[in-house]
Write an enzyme that holds these catalytic residues in place. Sequence first.
Site, PDB file in Angstrom:
ATOM      1  N   THR A   1      10.147   2.157  -3.662  1.00 22.01           N
ATOM      2  CA  THR A   1       9.954   0.733  -3.395  1.00 22.01           C
ATOM      3  C   THR A   1      10.674  -0.111  -4.425  1.00 22.01           C
ATOM      4  O   THR A   1      11.323  -1.112  -4.096  1.00 22.01           O
ATOM      5  CB  THR A   1       8.454   0.394  -3.385  1.00 22.01           C
ATOM      6  OG1 THR A   1       7.806   1.170  -2.375  1.00 22.01           O
ATOM      7  CG2 THR A   1       8.230  -1.085  -3.118  1.00 22.01           C
TER       8      THR A   1
ATOM      9  N   SER B   1      -2.565   5.451  -0.683  1.00 23.50           N
ATOM     10  CA  SER B   1      -3.543   4.408  -0.377  1.00 23.50           C
ATOM     11  C   SER B   1      -4.451   4.864   0.753  1.00 23.50           C
ATOM     12  O   SER B   1      -3.985   5.327   1.793  1.00 23.50           O
ATOM     13  CB  SER B   1      -2.823   3.113   0.023  1.00 23.50           C
ATOM     14  OG  SER B   1      -2.022   2.633  -1.037  1.00 23.50           O
TER      15      SER B   1
ATOM     16  N   ASN C   1       0.846  -1.184   0.000  1.00 25.28           N
ATOM     17  CA  ASN C   1       0.000   0.000   0.000  1.00 25.28           C
ATOM     18  C   ASN C   1       0.881   1.233   0.000  1.00 25.28           C
ATOM     19  O   ASN C   1       1.346   1.699   1.040  1.00 25.28           O
ATOM     20  CB  ASN C   1      -0.930  -0.013   1.213  1.00 25.28           C
ATOM     21  CG  ASN C   1      -1.978  -1.090   1.122  1.00 25.28           C
ATOM     22  OD1 ASN C   1      -2.947  -0.961   0.384  1.00 25.28           O
ATOM     23  ND2 ASN C   1      -1.761  -2.188   1.855  1.00 25.28           N
ATOM     24  N   GLU C   2       1.127   1.761  -1.189  1.00 21.63           N
ATOM     25  CA  GLU C   2       2.030   2.884  -1.370  1.00 21.63           C
ATOM     26  C   GLU C   2       1.369   4.194  -0.929  1.00 21.63           C
ATOM     27  O   GLU C   2       0.159   4.246  -0.693  1.00 21.63           O
ATOM     28  CB  GLU C   2       2.451   2.981  -2.835  1.00 21.63           C
ATOM     29  CG  GLU C   2       3.195   1.765  -3.363  1.00 21.63           C
ATOM     30  CD  GLU C   2       4.629   1.674  -2.846  1.00 21.63           C
ATOM     31  OE1 GLU C   2       4.969   2.347  -1.869  1.00 21.63           O
ATOM     32  OE2 GLU C   2       5.417   0.908  -3.451  1.00 21.63           O
ATOM     33  N   PRO C   3       2.163   5.268  -0.775  1.00 25.55           N
ATOM     34  CA  PRO C   3       1.579   6.571  -0.448  1.00 25.55           C
ATOM     35  C   PRO C   3       0.416   6.899  -1.379  1.00 25.55           C
ATOM     36  O   PRO C   3       0.501   6.725  -2.595  1.00 25.55           O
ATOM     37  CB  PRO C   3       2.753   7.527  -0.655  1.00 25.55           C
ATOM     38  CG  PRO C   3       3.961   6.708  -0.337  1.00 25.55           C
ATOM     39  CD  PRO C   3       3.639   5.331  -0.851  1.00 25.55           C
TER      40      PRO C   3
END
Length: 639
Positions: free
Chosen positions: A177, A162, A158-160
């Site tokens: 990432t 999300s 869950n990347e920035p």
Amino acid sequence: MSAISPPTARIPVRIFSDSEHASVAIARELADFIRHRTREGRLAVLGLATGSSPTRVYEELVRLHREEGLSFQNVVTFNLDEYFPMSPDSLQSYVRFMREYLFDHIDILPENVHIPDGTVPADQVAGFCRHYEEQIRAVGGIDWQLLGIGRTGHIGFNEPGSGAASRTRLITLDHITRTDAASDFYGEENVPRRAITMGVGTILEARNIVLLAWGEGKAAVVKRMVEGEPTDTVPATYLQHHPAVQVILDEAAAAELSPRKTPWLAGEVCNWHDAALVRKALTWLARRLEKPILKLTDEDYNENGLSGLLAESGQAYAINIRVFNELQHTITGWPGGKPDADDTYRPERAAPFPKRVLIFSPHPDDDVISMGGTLLRLVDQGHEVHVAYQTSGNIAVFDDEAIRFAEFVADYDGAFRFDDQPAETLYQRVADFLKNKQPGQVDSDEVQQIKGLIRRGEAKSACRYAGLDPDQQAHFQDLPFYETGRVRKKPLGDEDIRLTMELLNRIQPQQIYAAGDLSDPHGTHRVCLAAIMQAVQRLKAAGTPWLDDCWVWLYRGAWQEWDIDRIEMAVPLSPEELTRKRRAIFKHQSQKDRPLFPGADQREFWQRSEERNRTTARIYDQLGLPEYEGIEAFVRWKF
């Protein structure tokens, strides 16, 4: 282990002395939960993570299964994520990861294992994700969710950006990432751009959540997660909304938390009789106000949260003088000790002189990158210096370098008309293998040997430049834990420790230097340091007499430097010495221009090293101490 719940913490935090103790503790708590559910005749539904953080937890669970009868037949697992697309038998597959670290070694039922499928056709991913959520609900939800955290603050993938309500889905990976994953894929260009991940909302529905974070490299994002406001730019901050979450840290990962970094601002009761704490406070204050230590005033103390120190210890100037002298005494141009000198206030003993010195280098270039100036000075000052290269470093060589060297051997063989053609045959085999090599594929034994020889030759060249005889003073250990041909290594074993003990006993050094930085993204430095520490402790327990006259100094490498208040020996470098150090680093040609595994910092290693040395010198200067071109810093390990 200690627990903290300061006003600044929005999530319960437990801090352990190191990741080993933390991992074992969490594994045993998880085992107790599984056993409890078994006695109740109920399923234990676990959410599992991959990456380096939980591996020791899994190893301990395997040990508990094998040696203490822990059964996993009542366990159902759901993994957080998987790269997309990704074949389950790929080296980087999380299916393969979980099998290698856990599932192949326990009695879990295959039908109870659930991992996102990286082979689903793209037009069917949405349906697969809905089904994954349905499977979790069908078993009553996740009881116990294990998490790691990425440098972007992601949990799962869950990347920035999300949201807190996000569900299992296909997501595009953040550049950071992908950069962090580049070492696993032998280059960022091979890292998949997408992944299937449980959503933040899915994770938050777990009844209990445990997040693990180890090392200095995670300290900054841990601080944002624990002390910052909830925000989708750091998805891990949403854990603050969960009623049963705990963050498990080692000391290094906790370093930026207010109770550790600035306890006087966090409402902590400070022991101002602790000289190390006073030194930490004053260096912080001086840097905050951009003032030399000797210019700090009573008002500076009172207005910046240090009134308690002032009340306890008297006038500011007396405290300033004491801390200034402590910092001044760390500086020495004689890292091996100055002969026939009063060493009362020097960081290293005057005698014996000269000393036998053993420098441990995890990779074949860490010695010159991290402490090349000190190495040169030790040699110049007449000490008997040895360097132990703990691993071959063979995976960090580009394929075209390997084929270039194989080609050289073949051309050399042909030019001198040897009777047979082994070199030409070798070249053809290497060329054929590399031509057909797939991204992330393990090198053949021959290619691994060639790459290892390239790095060994570079290390020898650097030794010669420094004035060492590589045949007598360079020791290539090739520790077995490293020699997998892959980024993922084996755990530290008895053979690694035995080889280290054997070398120590052979040289019997009066000084040992070892890499004490745990931010190395590949984990090799961490394992190499553990090998040295365990070897020294075993020798000490055995009553080894030469250890009574041996000191151990820890350096840090290309990734990070010691905090200024922790430095116990600061070796200043002149402009000429910094140039000599750079030339020694340049001997490692396979790492020049662009190293294969640069980590998050894209600069060359010599650039990082020089900037680190100059920054340390600049901080000493700002604190009111002499100004140098650069400084290499060390902390003593009192074993």
